[in-house]
Design a protein around this motif. Structure first.
Motif, PDB file in Angstrom:
ATOM      1  N   ASP A   1       0.837  -1.201   0.000  1.00  0.00           N
ATOM      2  CA  ASP A   1       0.000   0.000   0.000  1.00  0.00           C
ATOM      3  C   ASP A   1       0.872   1.251   0.000  1.00  0.00           C
TER       4      ASP A   1
ATOM      5  N   SER B   1      -4.564  -1.525  -1.850  1.00  0.00           N
ATOM      6  CA  SER B   1      -4.541  -2.800  -1.132  1.00  0.00           C
ATOM      7  C   SER B   1      -4.044  -3.900  -2.049  1.00  0.00           C
ATOM      8  N   SER B   2      -3.719  -5.036  -1.439  1.00  0.00           N
ATOM      9  CA  SER B   2      -3.291  -6.211  -2.214  1.00  0.00           C
ATOM     10  C   SER B   2      -4.107  -7.412  -1.778  1.00  0.00           C
ATOM     11  N   SER B   3      -4.172  -8.393  -2.662  1.00  0.00           N
ATOM     12  CA  SER B   3      -4.858  -9.650  -2.353  1.00  0.00           C
ATOM     13  C   SER B   3      -4.049 -10.797  -2.956  1.00  0.00           C
ATOM     14  N   PRO B   4      -3.521 -11.686  -2.098  1.00  0.00           N
ATOM     15  CA  PRO B   4      -3.591 -11.742  -0.639  1.00  0.00           C
ATOM     16  C   PRO B   4      -2.936 -10.517   0.022  1.00  0.00           C
ATOM     17  N   ALA B   5      -3.284 -10.317   1.296  1.00  0.00           N
ATOM     18  CA  ALA B   5      -2.789  -9.161   2.029  1.00  0.00           C
ATOM     19  C   ALA B   5      -1.334  -9.351   2.443  1.00  0.00           C
TER      20      ALA B   5
ATOM     21  N   GLU C   1       0.832 -12.606   4.235  1.00  0.00           N
ATOM     22  CA  GLU C   1       0.376 -13.960   3.907  1.00  0.00           C
ATOM     23  C   GLU C   1       1.481 -14.722   3.166  1.00  0.00           C
TER      24      GLU C   1
ATOM     25  N   VAL D   1      -0.006 -11.802  -7.012  1.00  0.00           N
ATOM     26  CA  VAL D   1      -0.626 -10.937  -5.998  1.00  0.00           C
ATOM     27  C   VAL D   1      -1.364  -9.825  -6.737  1.00  0.00           C
TER      28      VAL D   1
END
Length: 261
Positions: free
Chosen positions: A72, A108-112, A115, A123
């Motif tokens: 972020d 934001s990122s996914s996965p956070a 992890e 990602v």
């Protein structure tokens, strides 16, 4: 050579020590063997060896995993570099408006972050488009204070033009025009408003005794309109009377009736 594959490292070392053999341990990742357990040995069980022989063992580090770095606030380029360094890769990218994260930075990122992922895992990131646009209200004709309050409430910055202008229809202190007009703009955009001085007032001249053509020209130059009423045919073309007293201040566009003999 004893059986050591599948044993915890400490037990494998003990078994080799008992045979006066020297374990040489290397470590590697394994998806199937628990961390700290012997994955393989370079010498088969039952092989006869001299005392003091080095025996290579591979001990599991468990599955190869890497933590997602904190992304972020990064630019897309910075996020990609951070993921490469973490043995991961940049995945799907999407975007949305955000009131606090500047445009082009990761929200934001996914996965956070934090992890654990397999090497090369993707990602996804959400990038900021900056603050959502706001609607510029139409403040033309409104009093300056009211117009300023409406624009500020919409998240805009108000700038009042230094010079007021005359306007025959907009009262003194009200907004004549704005720039930009009603539209969608970025929050904080400067909206300049031009404020009216009201209609321009001019002084009606004394027309009595003047020829109609001269009187008509004088009124036209002041922005006034003229209506002629002839007395006895208006043969001489001389102004006998006027509907507005000389010296009176009136708005431009006012009609002055002249009676001509």
């Amino acid at each position: 050579m004893p059986v050591v594959v599948g044993l915890p490292e400490s037990e494998a070392r003990g078994a080799l020590d008992a045979q006066e053999l020297d374990p040489v341990v290397t470590r590697d990742y394994s998806e199937t063997v628990a961390a700290g357990t012997v994955v393989s040995a370079e010498v088969d069980p039952g092989t006869r060896l001299r005392h003091g022989t080095d025996v290579g063992l591979v001990v599991s580090q468990g599955p190869e995993r890497y933590a997602v770095p904190r992304l972020d606030g990064s630019t897309l380029e910075q996020a990609s570099a951070a993921l490469d360094e973490a043995h991961l890769r940049l995945g799907e990218q999407s975007s949305r408006h955000d009131e606090s994260v500047p445009a082009g930075q990761v929200i934001s990122s996914s996965p956070a972050a934090g992890e654990q992922l397999k090497p090369g895992a993707a990602v996804a990131v959400v990038l900021s488009d900056g603050p959502a646009p706001v609607d510029v209200p139409d403040v033309s004709g409104k009093a300056q204070d009211q117009a300023s309050a409406l624009l500020q409430a919409a998240g805009l910055t108000v700038q009042v033009a230094p010079e007021r202008v005359f306007d025959p229809e907009v009262p003194d202190g009200a907004v004549v025009s704005q720039s930009p007009g009603p539209s969608s703009v970025a929050r904080g955009t400067v909206v300049t408003v031009v404020v009216s001085k009201g209609p321009e007032l001019v002084t009606v001249p004394d027309l009595v005794g003047k020829q109609y053509r001269q009187a008509e020209t004088m009124l036209a130059e002041l922005g006034l309109t003229v209506r002629r009423e002839d007395i006895a045919g208006g043969f001489f073309g001389t102004v006998r009377e006027q509907s507005v007293e000389p010296g009176t201040e009136v708005p431009t566009g006012t009609e002055v009736v002249v009676r001509v003999v």
